[in-house]
Design an enzyme around this catalytic site. Structure first.
Site, mmCIF file in Angstrom:
data_model
loop_
_atom_site.group_PDB
_atom_site.id
_atom_site.type_symbol
_atom_site.label_atom_id
_atom_site.label_comp_id
_atom_site.label_asym_id
_atom_site.label_seq_id
_atom_site.Cartn_x
_atom_site.Cartn_y
_atom_site.Cartn_z
ATOM 1 N N HIS A 1 -6.522 -2.113 -8.128
ATOM 2 C CA HIS A 1 -6.929 -2.891 -6.949
ATOM 3 C C HIS A 1 -8.439 -3.120 -6.977
ATOM 4 O O HIS A 1 -8.928 -4.240 -6.820
ATOM 5 C CB HIS A 1 -6.539 -2.170 -5.660
ATOM 6 C CG HIS A 1 -7.268 -2.684 -4.450
ATOM 7 N ND1 HIS A 1 -8.536 -2.256 -4.103
ATOM 8 C CD2 HIS A 1 -6.945 -3.630 -3.551
ATOM 9 C CE1 HIS A 1 -8.937 -2.915 -3.033
ATOM 10 N NE2 HIS A 1 -8.003 -3.749 -2.672
ATOM 11 N N HIS B 1 -5.383 -6.030 0.622
ATOM 12 C CA HIS B 1 -5.457 -4.746 -0.092
ATOM 13 C C HIS B 1 -4.093 -4.355 -0.670
ATOM 14 O O HIS B 1 -3.964 -4.113 -1.868
ATOM 15 C CB HIS B 1 -5.968 -3.686 0.897
ATOM 16 C CG HIS B 1 -5.921 -2.290 0.375
ATOM 17 N ND1 HIS B 1 -6.903 -1.761 -0.421
ATOM 18 C CD2 HIS B 1 -4.996 -1.306 0.529
ATOM 19 C CE1 HIS B 1 -6.596 -0.508 -0.734
ATOM 20 N NE2 HIS B 1 -5.450 -0.205 -0.173
ATOM 21 N N HIS C 1 -4.563 2.203 -7.269
ATOM 22 C CA HIS C 1 -5.716 1.831 -6.439
ATOM 23 C C HIS C 1 -6.936 1.455 -7.284
ATOM 24 O O HIS C 1 -7.767 0.663 -6.845
ATOM 25 C CB HIS C 1 -6.049 2.930 -5.432
ATOM 26 C CG HIS C 1 -5.322 2.758 -4.123
ATOM 27 N ND1 HIS C 1 -3.994 3.076 -3.970
ATOM 28 C CD2 HIS C 1 -5.721 2.245 -2.916
ATOM 29 C CE1 HIS C 1 -3.606 2.791 -2.735
ATOM 30 N NE2 HIS C 1 -4.640 2.288 -2.078
ATOM 31 N N ASP D 1 0.847 -1.197 0.000
ATOM 32 C CA ASP D 1 0.000 0.000 0.000
ATOM 33 C C ASP D 1 0.887 1.253 0.000
ATOM 34 O O ASP D 1 0.633 2.213 -0.729
ATOM 35 C CB ASP D 1 -0.889 -0.033 1.264
ATOM 36 C CG ASP D 1 -2.181 0.741 1.092
ATOM 37 O OD1 ASP D 1 -2.552 1.055 -0.051
ATOM 38 O OD2 ASP D 1 -2.828 1.022 2.121
#
Ligand SMILES: [Zn+2]
Length: 373
Positions: free
Chosen positions: A259, A273, A256, A173
């Protein structure tokens, strides 16, 4: 467009920081009853410390075990408990969902909130939003708050005892933070709180990346041995504080969105994540046309700590074009942060970048030794 920078009001981190939780809350002028929402491992590790140290600092404590899902039902249940107890402070201690729930309860009752992350697996603990799910675990909505947590307290001994995979996911992340913020700044787009970016957010995002490169491997070794080292301390700060400030005040981009797109494939649900964000970053770098020196540096770091760099490593073994098309389309849905890139982003561009990123990552894995967690 005004530039906006936001952060938690106070950030405290260190060995056995839980011992000072009461003093930290008194320093902020709080008193009275506190309700602690705790995950299972937080309860096991910290219950005794809370029960001795908080009353010694003048607080009365009720500890409630978290149900396991940040749902509207759970938020309402805890809020009712807090009202019955006449709580003046809400504390969340555990993983991301516990912290999300604590922030939602505090916002609902207009009370101050403390977040005590027990894992460094994402940068959510410093942020001003919660992800809410249905009781069955499906995504329901984001709740945005007027302010970030009043206090974030990170006990590094607790993090050192969490599974290494969680720390590595946090690095995934955090790895994307600099590249996404840099993209948003270059494109002069808005950050995650709707403002322009600041040079402070840029500098913190860059420091986040440099800290990962310098301390990531050593920090992982520390957690494998359950010990706290200066490298682990710095890495936890990067995963939690720098990445949190960097993404919220810097902004997000393609990494993101990929993701989010990957979550349309059920086989990726077992992956964390930050693991999916790490592969998403590779896609972002490819579609931005970054030089191979930049991509190689990211690949070298990611593989050194065991972050995924191929589709197979996030569970996608059937990478038929039609399936990846669905991922690409979801990744550029309206409102996605992929549109923060300085050029037009569509499904064709993302699909090609996904296939190319997978090829580059897979090739890199074949050429180098891989760390298995
Ligand atoms: Zn993230």
């Amino acid at each position: 467009m005004l530039s906006v920078f936001c952060s938690p009001a106070r950030y405290v981190q260190g060995r056995n920081a839980t011992d000072w939780l009461g003093e930290e809350m008194s320093r902020l002028g709080w008193a009275g009853n506190v309700l602690i929402i705790a995950g299972g491992s937080a309860l096991k590790l910290l219950k005794e410390t809370w029960q001795t140290k908080l009353p010694a600092a003048g607080f009365s404590v009720v500890i409630e075990k978290f149900s396991g899902e940040c749902s509207k039902v759970e938020i309402d249940r805890i809020a009712r408990l807090a009202e019955m107890q006449k709580a003046s402070v809400i504390i969340g201690a555990g993983g991301g969902k516990v912290l999300d729930t604590s922030r939602a309860v505090a916002a609902k009752l207009n009370l101050p909130v403390v977040n005590c992350p027990t894992v460094a697996s994402s940068d959510a603990s410093c942020s001003a939003l919660s992800v809410v799910y249905t009781p069955d675990g499906e995504f329901a909505e984001y709740i945005f708050y007027k302010k970030n947590p009043d206090l974030v307290l990170v006990d590094t001994v607790v993090i050192a005892h969490a599974p290494p995979r969680l720390l590595v996911a946090g690095m995934g992340d955090a790895l994307a933070t600099w590249f996404e913020a840099d993209t948003v700044i270059t494109a002069r787009k808005r950050n995650q709180v709707g403002g322009g970016t600041t040079i402070s957010a840029r500098a913190l995002a860059r420091l986040c990346y440099e800290t990962l490169l310098n301390d990531g491997e050593m920090a992982l070794k520390s957690v494998r041995k359950n010990v706290v080292t200066p490298a682990l301390e710095r890495l936890i700060e990067a995963n939690t504080l720098l990445s949190g400030l960097g993404f919220e005040s810097g902004g997000l981009a393609v990494a993101h969105s990929i993701h989010n797109g990957l979550t349309t494939l059920p086989e990726t649900h077992h992956y964390l994540h930050g693991e999916k964000v790490a592969f998403g970053l590779l896609v972002q770098l490819v579609c931005e046309g970054k030089p191979s020196s930049v991509i190689d540096e990211v690949l070298r770091f990611a593989t050194s700590v065991g972050l995924p760099v191929s589709l197979e490593q996030v569970g996608v073994t059937d990478s038929a074009r039609a399936r990846l098309q669905v991922v690409a389309e979801r990744s550029c849905a309206p409102g996605e942060t992929a549109h923060n890139e300085p050029f037009d982003v569509d499904a064709d561009l993302l699909l090609d970048a996904i296939i190319a990123a997978d090829a580059i990552g897979s090739e890199y894995l074949r050429r180098s030794a891989v760390v298995h967690l």
